[in-house]
Design a protein around this motif. Structure first.
Motif, PDB file in Angstrom:
ATOM      1  N   HIS A 249      10.733   8.566  -2.024  1.00 53.21           N
ATOM      2  CA  HIS A 249       9.317   8.199  -2.143  1.00 53.21           C
ATOM      3  C   HIS A 249       9.066   7.412  -3.433  1.00 53.21           C
ATOM      4  N   LEU A 250       9.685   7.841  -4.529  1.00 53.79           N
ATOM      5  CA  LEU A 250       9.506   7.129  -5.793  1.00 53.79           C
ATOM      6  C   LEU A 250      10.102   5.723  -5.715  1.00 53.79           C
ATOM      7  N   SER A 251      11.251   5.625  -5.091  1.00 58.88           N
ATOM      8  CA  SER A 251      11.893   4.318  -4.946  1.00 58.88           C
ATOM      9  C   SER A 251      11.003   3.353  -4.170  1.00 58.88           C
ATOM     10  N   HIS A 252      10.422   3.841  -3.080  1.00 56.06           N
ATOM     11  CA  HIS A 252       9.508   3.004  -2.286  1.00 56.06           C
ATOM     12  C   HIS A 252       8.267   2.625  -3.098  1.00 56.06           C
TER      13      HIS A 252
ATOM     14  N   VAL B  41       0.845  -1.182   0.000  1.00 52.51           N
ATOM     15  CA  VAL B  41       0.000   0.000   0.000  1.00 52.51           C
ATOM     16  C   VAL B  41       0.885   1.237   0.000  1.00 52.51           C
ATOM     17  N   LEU B  42       0.643   2.110  -0.946  1.00 50.56           N
ATOM     18  CA  LEU B  42       1.407   3.357  -0.989  1.00 50.56           C
ATOM     19  C   LEU B  42       0.942   4.285   0.124  1.00 50.56           C
ATOM     20  N   THR B  43       1.905   4.943   0.749  1.00 47.82           N
ATOM     21  CA  THR B  43       1.546   5.960   1.722  1.00 47.82           C
ATOM     22  C   THR B  43       0.947   7.143   0.952  1.00 47.82           C
ATOM     23  N   PRO B  44       0.233   8.031   1.625  1.00 44.58           N
ATOM     24  CA  PRO B  44      -0.324   9.186   0.915  1.00 44.58           C
ATOM     25  C   PRO B  44       0.751  10.012   0.205  1.00 44.58           C
ATOM     26  N   GLN B  45       1.905  10.193   0.855  1.00 43.10           N
ATOM     27  CA  GLN B  45       2.970  10.983   0.235  1.00 43.10           C
ATOM     28  C   GLN B  45       3.538  10.269  -0.983  1.00 43.10           C
ATOM     29  N   GLU B  46       3.722   8.951  -0.885  1.00 42.11           N
ATOM     30  CA  GLU B  46       4.224   8.188  -2.033  1.00 42.11           C
ATOM     31  C   GLU B  46       3.248   8.276  -3.199  1.00 42.11           C
ATOM     32  N   ALA B  47       1.961   8.211  -2.898  1.00 37.08           N
ATOM     33  CA  ALA B  47       0.936   8.272  -3.946  1.00 37.08           C
ATOM     34  C   ALA B  47       0.946   9.626  -4.647  1.00 37.08           C
ATOM     35  N   VAL B  48       1.076  10.699  -3.887  1.00 34.68           N
ATOM     36  CA  VAL B  48       1.103  12.043  -4.485  1.00 34.68           C
ATOM     37  C   VAL B  48       2.335  12.187  -5.368  1.00 34.68           C
ATOM     38  N   VAL B  49       3.481  11.775  -4.862  1.00 38.63           N
ATOM     39  CA  VAL B  49       4.726  11.865  -5.637  1.00 38.63           C
ATOM     40  C   VAL B  49       4.615  10.998  -6.892  1.00 38.63           C
ATOM     41  N   ALA B  50       4.085   9.786  -6.762  1.00 40.42           N
ATOM     42  CA  ALA B  50       3.938   8.892  -7.907  1.00 40.42           C
ATOM     43  C   ALA B  50       3.011   9.493  -8.957  1.00 40.42           C
ATOM     44  N   ASP B  51       1.902  10.068  -8.516  1.00 44.25           N
ATOM     45  CA  ASP B  51       0.970  10.699  -9.458  1.00 44.25           C
ATOM     46  C   ASP B  51       1.650  11.836 -10.220  1.00 44.25           C
ATOM     47  N   LEU B  52       2.396  12.664  -9.513  1.00 46.35           N
ATOM     48  CA  LEU B  52       3.082  13.784 -10.172  1.00 46.35           C
ATOM     49  C   LEU B  52       4.175  13.286 -11.109  1.00 46.35           C
ATOM     50  N   ALA B  53       4.905  12.254 -10.697  1.00 45.74           N
ATOM     51  CA  ALA B  53       5.950  11.698 -11.559  1.00 45.74           C
ATOM     52  C   ALA B  53       5.340  11.097 -12.820  1.00 45.74           C
ATOM     53  N   ALA B  54       4.175  10.504 -12.686  1.00 45.63           N
ATOM     54  CA  ALA B  54       3.504   9.892 -13.838  1.00 45.63           C
ATOM     55  C   ALA B  54       3.050  10.932 -14.857  1.00 45.63           C
ATOM     56  N   THR B  55       2.871  12.176 -14.407  1.00 42.13           N
ATOM     57  CA  THR B  55       2.474  13.234 -15.350  1.00 42.13           C
ATOM     58  C   THR B  55       3.655  13.778 -16.129  1.00 42.13           C
TER      59      THR B  55
ATOM     60  N   GLY C  20       6.120  -3.029  -7.772  1.00 39.49           N
ATOM     61  CA  GLY C  20       6.823  -4.034  -8.555  1.00 39.49           C
ATOM     62  C   GLY C  20       7.217  -3.539  -9.932  1.00 39.49           C
ATOM     63  N   ILE C  21       7.613  -2.265 -10.014  1.00 39.08           N
ATOM     64  CA  ILE C  21       7.986  -1.675 -11.295  1.00 39.08           C
ATOM     65  C   ILE C  21       9.387  -1.080 -11.194  1.00 39.08           C
ATOM     66  N   THR C  22       9.926  -0.655 -12.352  1.00 43.03           N
ATOM     67  CA  THR C  22      11.285  -0.122 -12.347  1.00 43.03           C
ATOM     68  C   THR C  22      11.447   1.178 -13.127  1.00 43.03           C
ATOM     69  N   SER C  23      10.379   1.708 -13.708  1.00 38.38           N
ATOM     70  CA  SER C  23      10.536   2.917 -14.526  1.00 38.38           C
ATOM     71  C   SER C  23       9.313   3.823 -14.411  1.00 38.38           C
ATOM     72  N   ARG C  24       9.500   5.052 -14.861  1.00 41.88           N
ATOM     73  CA  ARG C  24       8.379   6.001 -14.848  1.00 41.88           C
ATOM     74  C   ARG C  24       7.302   5.596 -15.848  1.00 41.88           C
ATOM     75  N   ALA C  25       7.713   4.995 -16.954  1.00 48.44           N
ATOM     76  CA  ALA C  25       6.723   4.520 -17.930  1.00 48.44           C
ATOM     77  C   ALA C  25       5.840   3.445 -17.288  1.00 48.44           C
ATOM     78  N   ALA C  26       6.463   2.532 -16.547  1.00 46.68           N
ATOM     79  CA  ALA C  26       5.696   1.493 -15.854  1.00 46.68           C
ATOM     80  C   ALA C  26       4.834   2.121 -14.763  1.00 46.68           C
ATOM     81  N   LEU C  27       5.318   3.206 -14.174  1.00 49.73           N
ATOM     82  CA  LEU C  27       4.548   3.913 -13.150  1.00 49.73           C
ATOM     83  C   LEU C  27       3.274   4.484 -13.760  1.00 49.73           C
TER      84      LEU C  27
END
Length: 121
Positions: A92-95, A57-71, A101-108
């Motif tokens: 946060h992105l590393s976590h 489960v992503l923490t709220p901070q990890e989720a926000v960072v992941a969403d922004l990185a995905a954009t 279970g991914i390794t890249s921003r494209a997979a994110l």
């Protein structure tokens, strides 16, 4: 069932087998969001000398960072927007990558598009 069996094994000093059963119980309880049972299984696992398996489960901070990185934002841009250091964003992105279970921003991007992450925190 895994919880009770794990408890019995722990009390019989079969700690390795107990840890296997308790880890399985934790995974199931987490999936079901059975918090009281999850907490009991975690306590038993610790008593058996084990460590709680990492949550997917992503923490709220990890989720926000992941969403922004995905954009398409860079770590520095994300850091500026969230008032964090670029290194914290990277952590946060590393976590998030590990949990998803991914390794890249494209997979994110793909994981977020398919809704593969859980924001139950």
């Amino acid at each position: 069932m895994n919880l009770v069996y794990g408890e019995q094994l722990r009390r019989a000093h079969a700690l390795g087998d107990a840890r296997i059963q308790l880890t399985s119980a934790i995974t199931g309880f987490r999936r079901l969001r059975a918090i009281p049972w999850l907490e009991r299984a975690v306590r038993e696992l610790r008593a058996a000398g084990g460590a709680e398996p990492e949550s997917s489960v992503l923490t709220p901070q990890e989720a926000v960072v992941a969403d922004l990185a995905a954009t398409g934002l860079t770590n520095k841009q994300i850091a500026t927007q969230l008032f964090l250091s670029p290194r914290t964003v990277s952590t946060h992105l590393s976590h998030a990558y590990t949990k998803l279970g991914i390794t890249s921003r494209a997979a994110l991007r793909d994981a977020i598009d398919r809704g593969r992450y859980d924001l139950s925190h």
